[in-house]
Design a protein around this motif. Structure first.
Motif, PDB file in Angstrom:
ATOM      1  N   SER A  56      55.449  30.409  81.649  1.00 14.03           N
ATOM      2  CA  SER A  56      56.561  31.352  81.741  1.00 14.03           C
ATOM      3  C   SER A  56      57.909  30.657  81.724  1.00 14.03           C
ATOM      4  O   SER A  56      58.904  31.268  81.381  1.00 14.03           O
ATOM      5  N   GLY A  57      57.957  29.399  82.156  1.00 15.59           N
ATOM      6  CA  GLY A  57      59.220  28.691  82.239  1.00 15.59           C
ATOM      7  C   GLY A  57      60.051  29.138  83.433  1.00 15.59           C
ATOM      8  O   GLY A  57      61.154  28.682  83.626  1.00 15.59           O
ATOM      9  N   THR A  58      59.540  30.067  84.247  1.00 12.07           N
ATOM     10  CA  THR A  58      60.243  30.564  85.417  1.00 12.07           C
ATOM     11  C   THR A  58      59.631  29.963  86.666  1.00 12.07           C
ATOM     12  O   THR A  58      58.441  30.056  86.882  1.00 12.07           O
ATOM     13  N   GLU A  59      60.483  29.366  87.479  1.00 11.22           N
ATOM     14  CA  GLU A  59      60.027  28.811  88.742  1.00 11.22           C
ATOM     15  C   GLU A  59      60.095  29.914  89.790  1.00 11.22           C
ATOM     16  O   GLU A  59      61.078  30.641  89.866  1.00 11.22           O
ATOM     17  N   MET A  60      59.041  30.053  90.587  1.00 12.63           N
ATOM     18  CA  MET A  60      58.997  31.095  91.601  1.00 12.63           C
ATOM     19  C   MET A  60      58.842  30.459  92.976  1.00 12.63           C
ATOM     20  O   MET A  60      58.115  29.478  93.135  1.00 12.63           O
ATOM     21  N   GLY A  61      59.527  31.021  93.963  1.00 13.61           N
ATOM     22  CA  GLY A  61      59.430  30.521  95.327  1.00 13.61           C
ATOM     23  C   GLY A  61      58.049  30.751  95.892  1.00 13.61           C
ATOM     24  O   GLY A  61      57.478  31.829  95.718  1.00 13.61           O
ATOM     25  N   LYS A  62      57.519  29.749  96.581  1.00 13.03           N
ATOM     26  CA  LYS A  62      56.152  29.877  97.105  1.00 13.03           C
ATOM     27  C   LYS A  62      56.069  30.799  98.318  1.00 13.03           C
ATOM     28  O   LYS A  62      54.996  31.260  98.656  1.00 13.03           O
ATOM     29  N   VAL A  63      57.200  31.100  98.946  1.00 11.90           N
ATOM     30  CA  VAL A  63      57.202  31.984 100.107  1.00 11.90           C
ATOM     31  C   VAL A  63      57.485  33.425  99.690  1.00 11.90           C
ATOM     32  O   VAL A  63      56.756  34.339 100.056  1.00 11.90           O
ATOM     33  N   THR A  64      58.526  33.635  98.909  1.00  9.50           N
ATOM     34  CA  THR A  64      58.953  34.992  98.547  1.00  9.50           C
ATOM     35  C   THR A  64      58.465  35.441  97.181  1.00  9.50           C
ATOM     36  O   THR A  64      58.556  36.615  96.858  1.00  9.50           O
TER      37      THR A  64
END
Length: 177
Positions: free
Chosen positions: A33-41
């Motif tokens: 996806s190329g999108t980094e996502m927060g591991k908490v939220t």
């Protein structure tokens, strides 16, 4: 155990702790996806938020045991979240200065920092329309909406559109209502 064995054990434990710290503060990247996502939220990283409190301690690490490096003292100041760990968010300001703050000090209310002195607010997202106000550099304004090139701002009782390129607190390609 002799001293040599204790030193080796201590060095091994330090290395393991460093590995744990490094991996626990990282945020995952979604494959393809190329999108980094927060591991908490599970929200995008980086993303912009604002200071909810009028004062907030900025720490070296994500816990109360870490040293306070400085204090943010401006309510509504826009900040960029760059990492998450439990109830802590690593943030940075316009100058790239930051650290870890408790999530309770942050708000999802979008604000921007004016980066051009006497920035004109227009009645519509068009430079040829009526100028309703001019904001000084460094003013913090609330953002209601952004399209491709303009954002709708509110500050000091005034409301108007400003070019996105003159603001810090929104991504260049970001749009929202």
């Amino acid at each position: 155990m002799n001293k040599s064995q204790l030193r080796k054990l201590g060095a091994g434990l330090l290395g393991a702790c460093a590995l744990i710290l490094t991996t626990s503060f990282a945020t995952p990247v979604l494959a393809g996806s190329g999108t980094e996502m927060g591991k908490v939220t599970n929200r995008p990283i980086p993303r912009f938020v604002s200071m909810k409190a009028s004062e907030g301690n900025v720490r070296r690490g994500p816990s109360l045991t870490h040293r306070i490096d400085w204090v943010f003292k401006r309510r509504d100041m826009p900040l960029r979240i760059t990492a998450e760990h439990g109830h802590w968010r690593r943030v940075e300001d316009r100058d790239g200065i930051g650290g870890w703050v408790h999530y309770s000090l942050l708000s999802g209310t979008r604000t921007v920092l004016i980066e051009k002195d006497m920035l004109q607010l227009h009645s519509r997202p068009d430079a040829t329309t009526l100028v309703v106000a001019a904001l000084e550099m460094g003013v913090v304004a609330r953002v209601s909406a952004c399209n491709g090139e303009w954002c709708l701002l509110r500050s000091g009782g005034f409301k108007g559109w400003a070019p996105k390129a003159r603001l810090w607190g929104v991504r260049p390609t970001e749009t929202f209502d």
